[in-house]
Design an enzyme around this catalytic site. Structure first.
Site, PDB file in Angstrom:
ATOM      1  N   GLU A   1      -3.812   8.513 -53.631  1.00  9.37           N
ATOM      2  CA  GLU A   1      -5.215   8.904 -53.402  1.00  9.37           C
ATOM      3  C   GLU A   1      -6.069   7.663 -53.119  1.00  9.37           C
ATOM      4  O   GLU A   1      -7.230   7.583 -53.488  1.00  9.37           O
ATOM      5  CB  GLU A   1      -5.799   9.678 -54.601  1.00  9.37           C
ATOM      6  CG  GLU A   1      -4.997  10.893 -55.031  1.00  9.37           C
ATOM      7  CD  GLU A   1      -5.398  12.207 -54.350  1.00  9.37           C
ATOM      8  OE1 GLU A   1      -6.484  12.270 -53.745  1.00  9.37           O
ATOM      9  OE2 GLU A   1      -4.603  13.163 -54.434  1.00  9.37           O
TER      10      GLU A   1
HETATM   11  C1  LIG Z   1       4.730   9.347 -55.178  1.00  8.42           C
HETATM   12  C2  LIG Z   1       3.827   9.253 -54.000  1.00  8.42           C
HETATM   13  C3  LIG Z   1       3.249  10.407 -53.499  1.00  8.42           C
HETATM   14  C4  LIG Z   1       2.431  10.347 -52.375  1.00  8.42           C
HETATM   15  N1  LIG Z   1       1.962  11.508 -51.841  1.00  8.42           N
HETATM   16  C5  LIG Z   1       1.348  11.467 -50.616  1.00  8.42           C
HETATM   17  C6  LIG Z   1       1.048  12.664 -49.917  1.00  8.42           C
HETATM   18  O1  LIG Z   1       1.291  13.778 -50.418  1.00  8.42           O
HETATM   19  N2  LIG Z   1       0.493  12.586 -48.692  1.00  8.42           N
HETATM   20  C7  LIG Z   1       0.207  11.393 -48.120  1.00  8.42           C
HETATM   21  O2  LIG Z   1      -0.300  11.385 -47.006  1.00  8.42           O
HETATM   22  N3  LIG Z   1       0.452  10.222 -48.763  1.00  8.42           N
HETATM   23  C8  LIG Z   1       1.044  10.242 -49.979  1.00  8.42           C
HETATM   24  N4  LIG Z   1       1.356   9.063 -50.619  1.00  8.42           N
HETATM   25  C9  LIG Z   1       1.023   7.811 -49.978  1.00  8.42           C
HETATM   26  C10 LIG Z   1      -0.016   7.004 -50.707  1.00  8.42           C
HETATM   27  O3  LIG Z   1      -1.275   7.571 -50.531  1.00  8.42           O
HETATM   28  C11 LIG Z   1       0.077   5.569 -50.213  1.00  8.42           C
HETATM   29  O4  LIG Z   1       1.263   5.036 -50.755  1.00  8.42           O
HETATM   30  C12 LIG Z   1      -1.102   4.720 -50.569  1.00  8.42           C
HETATM   31  O5  LIG Z   1      -2.229   5.129 -49.889  1.00  8.42           O
HETATM   32  C13 LIG Z   1      -0.867   3.260 -50.313  1.00  8.42           C
HETATM   33  O6  LIG Z   1      -0.334   3.023 -49.022  1.00  8.42           O
HETATM   34  P1  LIG Z   1       0.964   2.121 -48.849  1.00  8.42           P
HETATM   35  O7  LIG Z   1       1.995   2.640 -49.745  1.00  8.42           O
HETATM   36  O8  LIG Z   1       1.291   2.021 -47.439  1.00  8.42           O
HETATM   37  O9  LIG Z   1       0.538   0.710 -49.405  1.00  8.42           O
HETATM   38  P2  LIG Z   1      -0.148  -0.461 -48.584  1.00  8.42           P
HETATM   39  O10 LIG Z   1      -1.272   0.072 -47.809  1.00  8.42           O
HETATM   40  O11 LIG Z   1       0.896  -1.204 -47.857  1.00  8.42           O
HETATM   41  O12 LIG Z   1      -0.715  -1.341 -49.747  1.00  8.42           O
HETATM   42  C14 LIG Z   1       0.031  -2.367 -50.404  1.00  8.42           C
HETATM   43  C15 LIG Z   1      -0.913  -3.195 -51.259  1.00  8.42           C
HETATM   44  O13 LIG Z   1      -1.888  -3.816 -50.414  1.00  8.42           O
HETATM   45  C16 LIG Z   1      -3.190  -3.479 -50.791  1.00  8.42           C
HETATM   46  N5  LIG Z   1      -4.014  -3.350 -49.598  1.00  8.42           N
HETATM   47  C17 LIG Z   1      -3.777  -2.583 -48.510  1.00  8.42           C
HETATM   48  N6  LIG Z   1      -4.776  -2.708 -47.630  1.00  8.42           N
HETATM   49  C18 LIG Z   1      -5.676  -3.528 -48.162  1.00  8.42           C
HETATM   50  C19 LIG Z   1      -6.931  -4.038 -47.745  1.00  8.42           C
HETATM   51  N7  LIG Z   1      -7.503  -3.663 -46.614  1.00  8.42           N
HETATM   52  N8  LIG Z   1      -7.566  -4.864 -48.547  1.00  8.42           N
HETATM   53  C20 LIG Z   1      -7.048  -5.218 -49.732  1.00  8.42           C
HETATM   54  N9  LIG Z   1      -5.882  -4.785 -50.175  1.00  8.42           N
HETATM   55  C21 LIG Z   1      -5.196  -3.938 -49.420  1.00  8.42           C
HETATM   56  C22 LIG Z   1      -3.043  -2.180 -51.564  1.00  8.42           C
HETATM   57  O14 LIG Z   1      -4.082  -1.992 -52.475  1.00  8.42           O
HETATM   58  C23 LIG Z   1      -1.704  -2.374 -52.248  1.00  8.42           C
HETATM   59  O15 LIG Z   1      -1.888  -3.099 -53.428  1.00  8.42           O
HETATM   60  C24 LIG Z   1       2.129   9.100 -51.774  1.00  8.42           C
HETATM   61  C25 LIG Z   1       2.680   7.951 -52.313  1.00  8.42           C
HETATM   62  C26 LIG Z   1       3.538   8.009 -53.397  1.00  8.42           C
HETATM   63  C27 LIG Z   1       4.150   6.740 -53.904  1.00  8.42           C
END
Ligand SMILES: Cc1cc2nc3c(=O)[nH]c(=O)nc-3n(C[C@H](O)[C@H](O)[C@H](O)COP(=O)(O)OP(=O)(O)OC[C@H]3O[C@@H](n4cnc5c(N)ncnc54)[C@H](O)[C@@H]3O)c2cc1C
Lengths: 598, 244
Positions: free
Chosen positions: A407
């Site tokens: 979220e």
């Molecule tokens: C169990 C699980 C269920 C999920 N369910 C859903 C779902 O139903 N539908 C769906 O669409 N998604 C879902 N997600 C996805 C989830 O919303 C994302 O994993 C989340 O938004 C983070 O994206 P990412 O994993 O690509 O991390 P990244 O975006 O790669 O982030 C990695 C790190 O970098 C930081 N970061 C990224 N961008 C920035 C920035 N601009 N400035 C500073 N820091 C930054 C983040 O805070 C984090 O610490 C789910 C994820 C999990 C693990």
């Protein structure tokens, strides 16, 4: 004395510049008998349908989770705020917060439930056409069709709008053909309906689609092997020339991101409710264990080291709950006002939540971190058993961790919250500038010794609270002045500001809840709650002080820095209560009741 | 068909019971629920209503504080409720109240739990049966109706007893007589629109009064001995437990 839920219209983020009054906020003790019965029904539901089957759930036993979801649908838990014509209950937002919180302890199911009722159902409820609603909502609300929400992609996580999934209109103009890869899709394994975000042709912006599982071209990877919430299905979903009838496009072309954002606004505060429920339940578990476990011939709950942990958890939990339901009711009031001004119900709900998007982000961050605190100390109280998969804390510890990630990660939400405040200030929808300038002036003028009359409950604490707001305005004002539009690139400062804002909001909420509750139940009954509010304030001031110092060290130099630090010292002054004594008393109450006491 | 279900208003079974001066229950922070056995009786009544069509009335002897519990029974599926406005001081008092109401109405079946979970007397169903001159069965674990004929199953030492009786009758119920019911949200929302009639109690001489309440002594911790420590065990039984 009776109190009643406030109907005062408050503006989002107004807490930064205005002091709310106790009668302006809703406190959970004001939930009606009916709402409490609903909460209890959720507990009964978990005790019969979830807790006895945790092992099977965690092994992702085929068909089990959708069958539980269906049972939740039979009870009416899947459409709490949805209109009755689609099978919903038409209850207000805060009731849905209460129910989400009540189901919070269900671990994996809580995620399934959140994904289904929140991000899975709401896009149709809020943005669907009449036909789309009639076709899909009854199936979703009854639990017949589980839903999933496909936004995230391998290369588009936090930067969700950068997704590569494409939609192409067919030559006959009858359907879109969707191709792309989605990742981390909750409920993916058994969903019958997917909300899918894709870009039409070379659009810059996303468009949302309603995709049925029976449409051709959907395949999936195996279940992800996760750290926690193992019973919640999480899949990669592939769309290969998946044919989606044009009438299944949601809302307007290129407006998908707007849907995603608005639905996430709701999802965030609901997640805060879920983690609050989880945390509260784990407190009961921890208290019970500490009473039962004997070492050195006594229950470990008799040790100060354990008591202080229990009390810290309780204080955080109490404050979290105070802020959550305050925000929930503020949303309800805003929605009601919009409806009365002639807006359609669904649009009013969206706008109401949007108005409180800052509070929603705040609560998501704060709630998930309170839960993390609770599970961490919970494991510690369990000692070796905390590390054992045979005891409940181990799973809770793993399950909790996701809340800080999905979220919108807590970093993203922190920066988002602060960013929105600045945006609203620029737009003039809240006037942060005037009070910020006053604080700046106050810094260089001779300090007037403010004399609160100290006679009413929390007079002193409220004076401190005012100063915390000044701290926020001082640091934010200086940062804005120094970096202007480039402030967005100064993430460390944004994070500091977010922490100050979060702690201020939660402190105000816990003070006001307690004040209102004293009216309802009297001083004696509220003794430990009054202590809890004071203890929360101490913690908040210390956190704010550190965050402000970090920011000041970077945004100001020389004399200006000195002046700001002096101001900070003044703003973060408070009368030290007897912390250990208060904590012991709170712990005692819980130890003797063998459960969380607020 | 008319079914009367009598429910008690008791502390949740997980409550840590405390007393005020050993005289009465400390109700502070205690959550009250429908007696667990009564819950099964109610569930069976609602099942019969759904399968055969029936009107289900719940009855509770209690003061106003029991109304949330009564409304929960309405939420679960009862059609209307009667609260007899009095403290349920003992079994004979309660039985007289129920019998009095039953005489004014034409119930085919009176269901209640085999016992309440506060005082666990297990007497009321027998007394009501006696007062009305109806058969009474307890603990009734299965109840099926064919016309006015009731087929029941009762638990007995080492087995079960199959019984048949003609309605009207009284049954003290116990699981697995029915599937335990959680009220659904719609039921909860409709509960407040269902009638809850408050009636005065008839005067009945109480038979029992309570002098004081004590908590059972705390369980001391358990000691384990290995098979080759028989001597230590005997010693402990003599010296510590002082039972030998
Ligand atoms: C169990 C699980 C269920 C999920 N369910 C859903 C779902 O139903 N539908 C769906 O669409 N998604 C879902 N997600 C996805 C989830 O919303 C994302 O994993 C989340 O938004 C983070 O994206 P990412 O994993 O690509 O991390 P990244 O975006 O790669 O982030 C990695 C790190 O970098 C930081 N970061 C990224 N961008 C920035 C920035 N601009 N400035 C500073 N820091 C930054 C983040 O805070 C984090 O610490 C789910 C994820 C999990 C693990």
């Amino acid at each position: 004395m009776e109190t009643k839920p406030s109907q005062k219209i408050t503006k989002g983020a107004e807490f930064i510049i205005k002091d709310a009054k106790a009668e302006d906020i809703f406190i959970p003790e004001e939930f009606s008998e009916e709402q409490q019965m609903m909460e209890q029904a959720c507990h009964d539901f978990m005790n019969t349908e979830i807790f006895p089957h945790v092992e099977r759930i965690e092994k992702l036993e085929e068909g089990l989770m959708p069958s539980i979801l269906k049972k939740a649908g039979d009870l009416g838990l899947l459409g709490v705020t949805a209109p009755e014509e689609y099978g919903g209950l038409s209850m207000n937002f805060n009731t849905s917060m209460l129910i989400t919180s009540a189901l919070g302890p269900s671990g994996s199911f809580s995620t399934t439930y959140g994904a289904h009722t929140g991000i899975g159902t709401l896009p149709i409820l809020y943005y669907g056409t009449k036909e789309q609603k009639e076709k899909y909502l009854p199936k979703l609300i009854s639990g017949e069709w589980p839903a999933a929400y496909c936004l995230t992609e391998p290369d588009a996580g936090s930067d969700a709008n950068s997704g590569k999934t494409k939609a192409k209109l067919s030559e006959d103009g009858k359907y879109y053909s969707i191709t792309g890869q989605k990742m981390w899709i909750s409920n993916g394994g058994f969903a019958e309906l997917f909300i899918v975000f894709a870009k039409i042709d070379d659009d810059e912006n996303l468009t949302a689609f309603i995709v049925e599982k029976s449409f051709e071209g959907i395949t999936m990877n195996d279940e992800e092997e996760k750290m926690g919430i193992k019973g919640s299905s999480t899949r990669q979903v592939f769309f290969t020339d998946c044919k989606v009838p044009v009438e299944n496009m949601l809302y307007e072309r290129g407006k998908g991101f707007k849907i995603a954002v608005n639905v996430l606004n709701i999802g965030r505060i609901k997640l805060a409710a879920a983690v609050q429920g989880a945390s509260k339940n784990l407190m009961d578990t921890a208290i019970n264990y500490s009473n039962e476990r004997k070492q050195f011939g006594k229950s470990i709950s008799s040790f100060g080291a354990i008591q202080t942990k229990l009390a810290k958890m309780a204080v955080k939990n109490y404050a979290l709950e105070s802020a959550n339901y305050r925000a929930g009711n503020d949303i309800d009031n805003a929605v009601q006002e919009l409806i009365e001004s002639g807006m359609s119900k669904e649009e009013a709900k969206l706008k109401g939540v949007e108005e409180f998007a800052i509070e929603s982000a705040i609560m998501k961050v704060h709630g998930s971190e309170v839960l993390d605190f609770t599970v961490d100390e919970g494991v510690q109280i369990y000692g070796g058993m905390g590390y054992s998969a045979d005891a409940p804390m181990e799973r809770a510890y793993r399950d909790a961790r996701i809340s800080r990630i999905y979220e919108g990660t807590n970093e993203i939400n922190r920066m988002l919250a602060v960013g929105m405040v600045f945006k609203r200030a620029m737009k003039g929808s809240i006037d942060v500038m005037t009070p910020a300038m006053e604080v700046a002036k106050e810094l260089t003028s001779i300090p007037t010794l403010s004399s609160s009359n100290d006679s009413d409950l929390f007079d002193k604490e409220k004076a401190v609270l005012k100063n915390l707001k000044k701290t926020l305005l001082m640091v934010a004002g200086k940062a804005a002045q120094k970096f202007g539009v480039n402030l967005n690139d100064e993430q460390e400062v944004l994070l500091n500001l977010a922490d100050i804002m979060i702690e201020t909001y939660v402190t105000e909420s816990v003070l006001l809840r307690t004040e209102k509750l004293v009216l309802l139940k009297g001083d004696d009954f509220c003794k430990n709650r009054i202590s809890a509010a004071k203890l929360y304030l101490v913690d908040a001031v210390e956190k704010i002080s550190l965050a402000a110092k970090e920011a000041i060290s970077y945004v100001a130099e020389g004399d200006e820095q000195k002046v700001m630090l002096m101001g900070l010292k003044r703003f973060t002054k408070y009368e030290l209560p007897n912390i250990h004594l208060m904590r012991r008393e709170i712990a005692q109450e819980m130890i003797s009741n063998n459960k969380y006491c607020f | 068909m008319n079914i009367l279900v009598c429910i008690t208003h008791v502390p949740d079974t997980t409550t840590k019971i405390k007393f005020v001066d050993g005289k009465e229950l400390d109700k502070n922070g205690v959550q009250f629920v429908i007696g667990p056995y009564d819950d099964y009786a109610l569930a069976r009544a609602v099942e019969l209503k759904e399968s055969l069509g029936a009107k289900v009335t719940v009855l509770n002897v209690g003061k106003q504080e029991t109304e949330p519990t009564i409304r929960k029974a309405l939420a679960i599926g009862a059609d209307e409720a009667i609260r007899i406005d009095a403290e349920p001081s003992d079994a004979i008092f309660v039985a007289h109240q129920i019998a009095h109401i039953a005489k004014q109405n034409s119930y085919d079946l009176i269901l209640m739990g085999r016992e309440s979970s506060d005082y666990n007397g297990g007497l009321v169903h027998g007394m009501v049966g006696e007062m009305l001159g109806w058969p009474s069965v307890s603990p009734c674990m299965k109840l099926d109706l064919e016309g006015t004929n009731a087929k029941m199953q009762k638990e007995i030492e080492g087995g079960k007893e199959l019984l048949e009786a003609t309605l009207p009758l009284v049954a003290g119920c116990q699981e697995p007589i029915a599937e335990w019911k959680i009220p659904n949200m719609r039921g909860i929302m409709s509960a407040r629109t269902k009638p809850l009639n408050v009636v005065e109690a008839i005067s009945v001489e109480g038979a029992i009064s309570y002098n004081s309440f004590d908590l059972p002594p705390e369980r001391s911790s358990c000691k384990f001995f290995e098979v080759d420590q028989v001597d230590d065990l005997v010693n402990a039984l003599k010296e510590e437990a002082k039972v030998l």
